[in-house]
Design a protein around this motif. Structure first.
Motif, PDB file in Angstrom:
ATOM      1  N   PRO A  35      46.568  44.143  37.664  1.00 41.01           N
ATOM      2  CA  PRO A  35      45.796  43.151  36.858  1.00 41.01           C
ATOM      3  C   PRO A  35      45.731  41.797  37.468  1.00 41.01           C
ATOM      4  CG  PRO A  35      48.120  43.490  36.125  1.00 41.01           C
ATOM      5  CD  PRO A  35      47.812  44.562  37.220  1.00 41.01           C
ATOM      6  N   GLN A  36      46.424  41.591  38.661  1.00 35.70           N
ATOM      7  CA  GLN A  36      46.401  40.334  39.366  1.00 35.70           C
ATOM      8  C   GLN A  36      45.246  40.314  40.553  1.00 35.70           C
ATOM      9  OE1 GLN A  36      49.330  42.070  39.204  1.00 35.70           O
ATOM     10  NE2 GLN A  36      50.396  40.924  37.647  1.00 35.70           N
ATOM     11  N   VAL A  37      44.562  39.330  40.716  1.00 37.49           N
ATOM     12  CA  VAL A  37      43.878  39.025  41.808  1.00 37.49           C
ATOM     13  C   VAL A  37      44.586  38.438  43.016  1.00 37.49           C
ATOM     14  CG1 VAL A  37      41.622  37.934  42.582  1.00 37.49           C
ATOM     15  CG2 VAL A  37      41.766  38.608  40.222  1.00 37.49           C
ATOM     16  N   LEU A  38      44.530  39.076  44.057  1.00 37.16           N
ATOM     17  CA  LEU A  38      45.231  38.775  45.105  1.00 37.16           C
ATOM     18  C   LEU A  38      44.527  37.946  46.054  1.00 37.16           C
ATOM     19  CD1 LEU A  38      47.069  42.195  45.797  1.00 37.16           C
ATOM     20  CD2 LEU A  38      48.034  40.379  44.501  1.00 37.16           C
ATOM     21  N   ARG A  39      45.366  37.112  47.008  1.00 36.60           N
ATOM     22  CA  ARG A  39      44.586  36.755  47.899  1.00 36.60           C
ATOM     23  C   ARG A  39      44.207  37.464  49.314  1.00 36.60           C
ATOM     24  NH1 ARG A  39      46.918  30.243  48.164  1.00 36.60           N
ATOM     25  NH2 ARG A  39      44.720  30.188  48.685  1.00 36.60           N
ATOM     26  N   THR A  40      43.165  37.027  49.827  1.00 32.89           N
ATOM     27  CA  THR A  40      42.770  37.935  51.003  1.00 32.89           C
ATOM     28  C   THR A  40      44.024  38.052  52.126  1.00 32.89           C
ATOM     29  OG1 THR A  40      40.941  38.407  52.499  1.00 32.89           O
ATOM     30  CG2 THR A  40      41.704  36.183  52.549  1.00 32.89           C
ATOM     31  N   ALA A  41      44.966  37.218  52.139  1.00 34.01           N
ATOM     32  CA  ALA A  41      45.918  37.098  53.105  1.00 34.01           C
ATOM     33  C   ALA A  41      46.818  38.421  52.777  1.00 34.01           C
ATOM     34  CB  ALA A  41      46.472  35.965  53.567  1.00 34.01           C
ATOM     35  N   SER A  42      47.193  38.595  51.439  1.00 38.37           N
ATOM     36  CA  SER A  42      48.355  39.369  51.037  1.00 38.37           C
ATOM     37  C   SER A  42      47.668  40.612  50.494  1.00 38.37           C
ATOM     38  CB  SER A  42      48.994  38.779  49.877  1.00 38.37           C
ATOM     39  OG  SER A  42      48.316  38.387  49.122  1.00 38.37           O
ATOM     40  N   ALA A  43      46.105  40.850  50.045  1.00 38.14           N
ATOM     41  CA  ALA A  43      45.777  42.022  49.563  1.00 38.14           C
ATOM     42  C   ALA A  43      46.045  43.312  50.247  1.00 38.14           C
ATOM     43  CB  ALA A  43      44.406  42.007  49.428  1.00 38.14           C
TER      44      ALA A  43
END
Length: 246
Positions: free
Chosen positions: A217-225
């Protein structure tokens, strides 16, 4: 505590009792680690060969040749180039989580660009991957490929022989990673920029079978996805069922 890992070329043939020296950055690393005579260490060439040895008189005495397990499925991460301060963080995290290959991607909505400085930027990614692999006690260092300039060029970087499964992380996807058939020799994981993947890029990845998926459900940052996705793949596939270093 597991033995420290050093990434360094190995002699052409290694056997128990053989002695060799470390040079360059890895020789300096032994000083930083304050290696003492009799301490155990692991030396890997980063691509498939490794030994466990003993540090004696400033040299490595081989005690055993290690079997380097190749994970299945192999995971290549197509990573949209993040802002400079987050790029090396992204590489560090995905290397710790087990990425086997890293493909920098000049996504249309990426703020950072490598124009005219690709060699220097790629070297930074390679150094970040190497450092993270050592910290994570990995025997395999992920390859950092040349820059992917458009999704239509993906075919030149993936192997049709392995029938790769292309998974595109997308916040609007309705299919969870837990619902995807992950029985493949290779998975290509696509991580977009902070601004998202354009419709044209989604269509281009779809030509390679690219399937939009969501992690949660969370939108992750590109650095951690990528790291989060690799963790999920580690649990949902056999990738984490055997330790690399005994």
């Amino acid at each position: 505590m597991t033995d420290p890992v050093f990434i360094h070329p190995l002699p052409d043939s290694c056997a128990a009792g053989q002695v060799f020296e470390l040079s360059g950055a890895e020789a300096r690393h032994t000083e930083v680690k304050r290696m003492r005579d009799g301490e155990s260490l692991v030396v890997s060439d980063g691509v498939g060969r490794a030994v466990r040895g003993c540090w004696i008189g400033g040299r490595v005495e081989v005690r055993e040749v290690l079997a380097v397990a190749q994970p299945r499925p192999r995971v290549s991460v197509v990573q949209a180039i993040p802002k400079s301060e987050r790029a090396e963080l992204a590489v560090d995290l995905m290397t710790q989580a087990g990425a086997d290959r890293i493909i920098p991607w000049a996504a249309s909505r990426s703020i950072a660009k490598w124009d005219g400085k690709e060699k220097k930027a790629r070297l930074k990614w390679e150094n970040a991957a190497r450092s993270a692999a050592k910290q994570a006690r990995r025997l395999l260092v992920p390859e950092v490929t040349e820059q992917l300039k458009h999704p239509s060029d993906l075919g030149a970087l993936i192997s049709d022989a392995h029938s790769p499964r292309v998974l595109v992380l997308h916040e609007s996807a309705t299919t969870s990673i837990a619902e995807v058939d992950l029985d493949a020799d290779e998975i290509v994981l696509v991580v977009g920029p902070e601004g998202g993947i354009s419709d044209d890029e989604l269509s281009a990845f779809a030509k390679y079978g690219g399937q939009p998926i969501v992690l949660g459900p969370q939108v992750l940052r590109t650095a951690s996805a990528a790291a989060v996705a690799l963790g999920a793949l580690g649990v949902l596939t056999p990738r984490w069922r055997k330790a690399t270093i005994g």
